[in-house]
Scaffold this motif. Structure first.
Motif, PDB file in Angstrom:
ATOM      1  N   ALA A  70     -13.420-127.510 -72.053  1.00 10.09           N
ATOM      2  CA  ALA A  70     -13.548-128.961 -72.051  1.00 10.09           C
ATOM      3  C   ALA A  70     -14.984-129.382 -72.369  1.00 10.09           C
ATOM      4  O   ALA A  70     -15.210-130.302 -73.146  1.00 10.09           O
ATOM      5  CB  ALA A  70     -13.123-129.530 -70.706  1.00 10.09           C
ATOM      6  N   PHE A  71     -15.925-128.724 -71.767  1.00  8.31           N
ATOM      7  CA  PHE A  71     -17.339-128.981 -71.979  1.00  8.31           C
ATOM      8  C   PHE A  71     -18.022-127.638 -72.185  1.00  8.31           C
ATOM      9  O   PHE A  71     -17.361-126.606 -72.175  1.00  8.31           O
ATOM     10  CB  PHE A  71     -17.957-129.715 -70.778  1.00  8.31           C
ATOM     11  CG  PHE A  71     -17.314-131.040 -70.497  1.00  8.31           C
ATOM     12  CD1 PHE A  71     -17.596-132.139 -71.280  1.00  8.31           C
ATOM     13  CD2 PHE A  71     -16.397-131.176 -69.468  1.00  8.31           C
ATOM     14  CE1 PHE A  71     -16.993-133.354 -71.048  1.00  8.31           C
ATOM     15  CE2 PHE A  71     -15.791-132.383 -69.216  1.00  8.31           C
ATOM     16  CZ  PHE A  71     -16.081-133.477 -70.012  1.00  8.31           C
ATOM     17  N   GLN A  72     -19.299-127.659 -72.347  1.00  9.94           N
ATOM     18  CA  GLN A  72     -20.044-126.425 -72.602  1.00  9.94           C
ATOM     19  C   GLN A  72     -19.763-125.356 -71.547  1.00  9.94           C
ATOM     20  O   GLN A  72     -19.604-124.195 -71.871  1.00  9.94           O
ATOM     21  CB  GLN A  72     -21.550-126.727 -72.646  1.00  9.94           C
ATOM     22  CG  GLN A  72     -22.382-125.598 -73.171  1.00  9.94           C
ATOM     23  CD  GLN A  72     -22.199-125.364 -74.663  1.00  9.94           C
ATOM     24  OE1 GLN A  72     -21.617-126.168 -75.373  1.00  9.94           O
ATOM     25  NE2 GLN A  72     -22.698-124.250 -75.139  1.00  9.94           N
ATOM     26  N   SER A  73     -19.660-125.760 -70.276  1.00  6.25           N
ATOM     27  CA  SER A  73     -19.495-124.755 -69.229  1.00  6.25           C
ATOM     28  C   SER A  73     -18.238-124.961 -68.384  1.00  6.25           C
ATOM     29  O   SER A  73     -18.087-124.313 -67.357  1.00  6.25           O
ATOM     30  CB  SER A  73     -20.723-124.763 -68.318  1.00  6.25           C
ATOM     31  OG  SER A  73     -20.846-126.034 -67.710  1.00  6.25           O
ATOM     32  N   THR A  74     -17.336-125.856 -68.798  1.00  2.00           N
ATOM     33  CA  THR A  74     -16.120-126.106 -68.036  1.00  2.00           C
ATOM     34  C   THR A  74     -14.921-125.537 -68.768  1.00  2.00           C
ATOM     35  O   THR A  74     -14.638-125.909 -69.899  1.00  2.00           O
ATOM     36  CB  THR A  74     -15.909-127.618 -67.815  1.00  2.00           C
ATOM     37  OG1 THR A  74     -17.052-128.152 -67.156  1.00  2.00           O
ATOM     38  CG2 THR A  74     -14.675-127.873 -66.970  1.00  2.00           C
ATOM     39  N   PHE A  75     -14.213-124.643 -68.091  1.00  2.00           N
ATOM     40  CA  PHE A  75     -13.027-124.025 -68.673  1.00  2.00           C
ATOM     41  C   PHE A  75     -11.787-124.560 -67.977  1.00  2.00           C
ATOM     42  O   PHE A  75     -11.783-124.769 -66.762  1.00  2.00           O
ATOM     43  CB  PHE A  75     -13.079-122.499 -68.510  1.00  2.00           C
ATOM     44  CG  PHE A  75     -14.161-121.859 -69.324  1.00  2.00           C
ATOM     45  CD1 PHE A  75     -13.957-121.569 -70.657  1.00  2.00           C
ATOM     46  CD2 PHE A  75     -15.387-121.558 -68.749  1.00  2.00           C
ATOM     47  CE1 PHE A  75     -14.955-120.974 -71.412  1.00  2.00           C
ATOM     48  CE2 PHE A  75     -16.392-120.969 -69.494  1.00  2.00           C
ATOM     49  CZ  PHE A  75     -16.175-120.677 -70.835  1.00  2.00           C
ATOM     50  N   ILE A  76     -10.728-124.753 -68.764  1.00  2.00           N
ATOM     51  CA  ILE A  76      -9.439-125.186 -68.238  1.00  2.00           C
ATOM     52  C   ILE A  76      -8.441-124.084 -68.557  1.00  2.00           C
ATOM     53  O   ILE A  76      -8.368-123.604 -69.683  1.00  2.00           O
ATOM     54  CB  ILE A  76      -8.983-126.509 -68.881  1.00  2.00           C
ATOM     55  CG1 ILE A  76     -10.021-127.604 -68.635  1.00  2.00           C
ATOM     56  CG2 ILE A  76      -7.604-126.919 -68.337  1.00  2.00           C
ATOM     57  CD1 ILE A  76      -9.750-128.869 -69.414  1.00  2.00           C
ATOM     58  N   PHE A  77      -7.673-123.708 -67.546  1.00  2.00           N
ATOM     59  CA  PHE A  77      -6.679-122.654 -67.713  1.00  2.00           C
ATOM     60  C   PHE A  77      -5.297-123.208 -67.408  1.00  2.00           C
ATOM     61  O   PHE A  77      -5.077-123.773 -66.339  1.00  2.00           O
ATOM     62  CB  PHE A  77      -6.985-121.475 -66.779  1.00  2.00           C
ATOM     63  CG  PHE A  77      -8.347-120.884 -66.995  1.00  2.00           C
ATOM     64  CD1 PHE A  77      -8.550-119.921 -67.967  1.00  2.00           C
ATOM     65  CD2 PHE A  77      -9.429-121.303 -66.232  1.00  2.00           C
ATOM     66  CE1 PHE A  77      -9.809-119.374 -68.169  1.00  2.00           C
ATOM     67  CE2 PHE A  77     -10.693-120.763 -66.431  1.00  2.00           C
ATOM     68  CZ  PHE A  77     -10.875-119.802 -67.406  1.00  2.00           C
ATOM     69  N   ASN A  78      -4.377-123.067 -68.353  1.00  2.00           N
ATOM     70  CA  ASN A  78      -2.979-123.447 -68.158  1.00  2.00           C
ATOM     71  C   ASN A  78      -2.316-122.272 -67.433  1.00  2.00           C
ATOM     72  O   ASN A  78      -2.239-121.174 -67.983  1.00  2.00           O
ATOM     73  CB  ASN A  78      -2.327-123.711 -69.508  1.00  2.00           C
ATOM     74  CG  ASN A  78      -0.872-124.060 -69.421  1.00  2.00           C
ATOM     75  OD1 ASN A  78      -0.162-123.629 -68.514  1.00  2.00           O
ATOM     76  ND2 ASN A  78      -0.406-124.826 -70.379  1.00  2.00           N
ATOM     77  N   LEU A  79      -1.832-122.502 -66.232  1.00  2.00           N
ATOM     78  CA  LEU A  79      -1.300-121.404 -65.432  1.00  2.00           C
ATOM     79  C   LEU A  79      -0.026-120.807 -66.024  1.00  2.00           C
ATOM     80  O   LEU A  79       0.258-119.626 -65.809  1.00  2.00           O
ATOM     81  CB  LEU A  79      -1.072-121.845 -63.989  1.00  2.00           C
ATOM     82  CG  LEU A  79      -2.351-122.138 -63.206  1.00  2.00           C
ATOM     83  CD1 LEU A  79      -2.023-122.531 -61.780  1.00  2.00           C
ATOM     84  CD2 LEU A  79      -3.292-120.946 -63.225  1.00  2.00           C
ATOM     85  N   ASP A  80       0.732-121.586 -66.786  1.00  2.00           N
ATOM     86  CA  ASP A  80       1.898-121.020 -67.460  1.00  2.00           C
ATOM     87  C   ASP A  80       1.450-119.978 -68.480  1.00  2.00           C
ATOM     88  O   ASP A  80       2.043-118.904 -68.598  1.00  2.00           O
ATOM     89  CB  ASP A  80       2.725-122.106 -68.143  1.00  2.00           C
ATOM     90  CG  ASP A  80       3.335-123.071 -67.139  1.00  2.00           C
ATOM     91  OD1 ASP A  80       3.614-122.642 -65.996  1.00  2.00           O
ATOM     92  OD2 ASP A  80       3.522-124.244 -67.499  1.00  2.00           O
TER      93      ASP A  80
END
Length: 63
Positions: free
Chosen positions: A40-50
């Motif tokens: 999402a940003f330089q140091s923010t990760f988003i993980f889809n649990l599926d």
């Protein structure tokens, strides 16, 4: 869609499903584009649990 934000939360989730990984290993997998994620940003990760659950199942099939 189930999502979690940040590597620390991913570490906790992986431990809860008996697939523990270190922060260093997760960062290596992200760098090599082997772990499904969004940045999402330089140091923010988003993980889809599926997607993570699918990835774990694939890893468990490997010898």
């Amino acid at each position: 869609m189930r999502k979690i934000y940040g590597i620390e939360n991913l570490i906790a989730y992986l431990s809860s499903v008996n697939f523990p990984l270190t922060e260093e290993r997760i960062k290596d997998l992200i760098l090599n584009r082997e772990l499904p994620h969004h940045r999402a940003f330089q140091s923010t990760f988003i993980f889809n649990l599926d997607h993570i659950d699918w990835w774990i199942s694939q890893q468990r099939l490997k010898p």
